[in-house]
Design an enzyme around this catalytic site. Structure first.
Site, PDB file in Angstrom:
ATOM      1  N   THR A 190      -1.257   7.805   3.689  1.00 15.33           N
ATOM      2  CA  THR A 190      -1.168   6.345   3.639  1.00 15.33           C
ATOM      3  C   THR A 190      -1.939   5.808   4.843  1.00 15.33           C
ATOM      4  O   THR A 190      -2.527   6.575   5.603  1.00 15.33           O
ATOM      5  CB  THR A 190       0.296   5.851   3.712  1.00 15.33           C
ATOM      6  OG1 THR A 190       0.820   6.135   5.027  1.00 15.33           O
ATOM      7  CG2 THR A 190       1.177   6.546   2.676  1.00 15.33           C
ATOM      8  N   SER A 203       0.846  -1.198   0.000  1.00 18.48           N
ATOM      9  CA  SER A 203       0.000   0.000   0.000  1.00 18.48           C
ATOM     10  C   SER A 203       0.877   1.242   0.000  1.00 18.48           C
ATOM     11  O   SER A 203       2.107   1.162   0.088  1.00 18.48           O
ATOM     12  CB  SER A 203      -0.931   0.017   1.221  1.00 18.48           C
ATOM     13  OG  SER A 203      -0.170   0.075   2.418  1.00 18.48           O
ATOM     14  N   TYR A 221      11.382   6.562  17.038  1.00 14.44           N
ATOM     15  CA  TYR A 221      11.094   6.648  15.607  1.00 14.44           C
ATOM     16  C   TYR A 221      12.078   7.602  14.939  1.00 14.44           C
ATOM     17  O   TYR A 221      12.686   7.276  13.904  1.00 14.44           O
ATOM     18  CB  TYR A 221       9.664   7.115  15.389  1.00 14.44           C
ATOM     19  CG  TYR A 221       9.283   7.291  13.947  1.00 14.44           C
ATOM     20  CD1 TYR A 221       8.934   6.199  13.158  1.00 14.44           C
ATOM     21  CD2 TYR A 221       9.270   8.554  13.364  1.00 14.44           C
ATOM     22  CE1 TYR A 221       8.584   6.351  11.823  1.00 14.44           C
ATOM     23  CE2 TYR A 221       8.919   8.722  12.026  1.00 14.44           C
ATOM     24  CZ  TYR A 221       8.579   7.624  11.266  1.00 14.44           C
ATOM     25  OH  TYR A 221       8.240   7.785   9.949  1.00 14.44           O
ATOM     26  N   SER A 279      12.392   9.744   6.744  1.00 13.61           N
ATOM     27  CA  SER A 279      11.331  10.628   7.223  1.00 13.61           C
ATOM     28  C   SER A 279      11.926  11.980   7.572  1.00 13.61           C
ATOM     29  O   SER A 279      13.117  12.087   7.919  1.00 13.61           O
ATOM     30  CB  SER A 279      10.669  10.029   8.462  1.00 13.61           C
ATOM     31  OG  SER A 279       9.820  10.970   9.087  1.00 13.61           O
ATOM     32  N   LYS A 284      14.986   6.624  12.149  1.00 13.12           N
ATOM     33  CA  LYS A 284      15.032   7.267  10.845  1.00 13.12           C
ATOM     34  C   LYS A 284      16.334   8.044  10.658  1.00 13.12           C
ATOM     35  O   LYS A 284      16.873   8.108   9.544  1.00 13.12           O
ATOM     36  CB  LYS A 284      13.827   8.195  10.677  1.00 13.12           C
ATOM     37  CG  LYS A 284      12.508   7.461  10.478  1.00 13.12           C
ATOM     38  CD  LYS A 284      12.498   6.637   9.197  1.00 13.12           C
ATOM     39  CE  LYS A 284      11.133   6.091   8.856  1.00 13.12           C
ATOM     40  NZ  LYS A 284      11.130   5.294   7.608  1.00 13.12           N
TER      41      LYS A 284
END
Length: 253
Positions: free
Chosen positions: A183, A13, A148, A135, A152
């Site tokens: 998304t 996706s 996170y 990101s 990244k």
């Protein structure tokens, strides 16, 4: 001549699917990697309808065995799109460590392990393209998403150094650092409130990310921030005023 192969992780996706559609339309055969066999099958059927061949590889890239299975499936692609990802938000100390550890591997070390297994063949033949979906969190301060952001940051730094090492061998590396993308990533992370609270102008499409990545490869740009808005405000995003605004926009109500 045989058709070139694009290996795309997180292809079921969003950004991964958009990259799959792009490379299929430009004459590549595909190897699609993900955990959701049903969704991957749907994407594969769309790709095959365009005339490309498509192979599915079911793998959990949050662990090394999953990365090894992908390398066994496709060790010498012409293009790699390292896109598989999740996001976990929460204050320091409030999330289960095993979840953070798996996320960190998926977003950071796992990407490096995958590319360590693929890049030598690229440098030997003198060609190859690598797109790493990182990101904007790797470039700015991200309170409540520290692991996170750290993961990244790892993969952005890895991509920069990899580009410097492999450029003379004809391998192009582009690290994409998008902000908010439409998304299902946030919904899967329990952050669906962001779709309503974050202003529309701060969201970009998966297709915008793909276009930025392809343009970045052509122009030999190593780190690319997709979206004109993000490129414009990036120099100010670490300011106290911007950080206060960001926290207000993303706070649960």
């Amino acid at each position: 001549m045989s058709r070139q192969i694009a290996l795309i992780t997180g292809a079921s996706s969003g950004i991964g699917k958009a990259f799959a559609q792009y490379y299929a339309a430009t004459g590549f055969d595909l190897v699609l990697v993900g955990r959701d066999i049903d969704q991957l099958t749907l994407v594969s059927e769309e790709i095959v309808a365009t005339g490309a061949t498509c192979q599915i590889c079911i793998a959990d890239l949050s662990e090394s065995d999953g990365v090894k299975s992908v390398l066994a499936c496709c060790s010498q692609p012409d293009v790699v799109v390292a896109n598989a990802g999740v996001t976990i938000a929460g204050r320091v100390g409030t999330r289960e460590w095993v979840d953070l550890e798996q996320m960190s591997y998926l977003l950071g070390v796992g990407v490096a392990q995958l590319l360590e297994g693929i890049v030598p063949a690229m440098t030997q033949r003198g060609s190859g393209d690598i797109l790493i979906v990182s990101s904007i969190a790797s470039l700015i301060t991200m309170p409540n998403s520290v692991m996170y952001a750290a993961s990244k940051s790892f993969v952005t730094a890895y991509g920069r150094s990899l580009a410097a090492e492999t450029e003379r061998f004809g391998v192009r590396v582009c690290v994409l650092c998008p902000g908010y993308v439409h998304t299902n990533l946030h919904e899967r992370a329990g952050l669906s409130h962001l779709e309503k609270q974050v202003p529309r102008w701060m969201w970009i499409t998966s297709e915008t990310v793909v276009q930025a990545g392809i343009k970045g490869l052509r122009r030999k740009k190593i780190v690319v921030v997709p979206g004109r808005v993000y490129r414009s405000v990036r120099p100010f995003m670490n300011s106290r005023a911007a950080q206060r605004l960001w926290r207000k926009l993303t706070k649960r109500h």
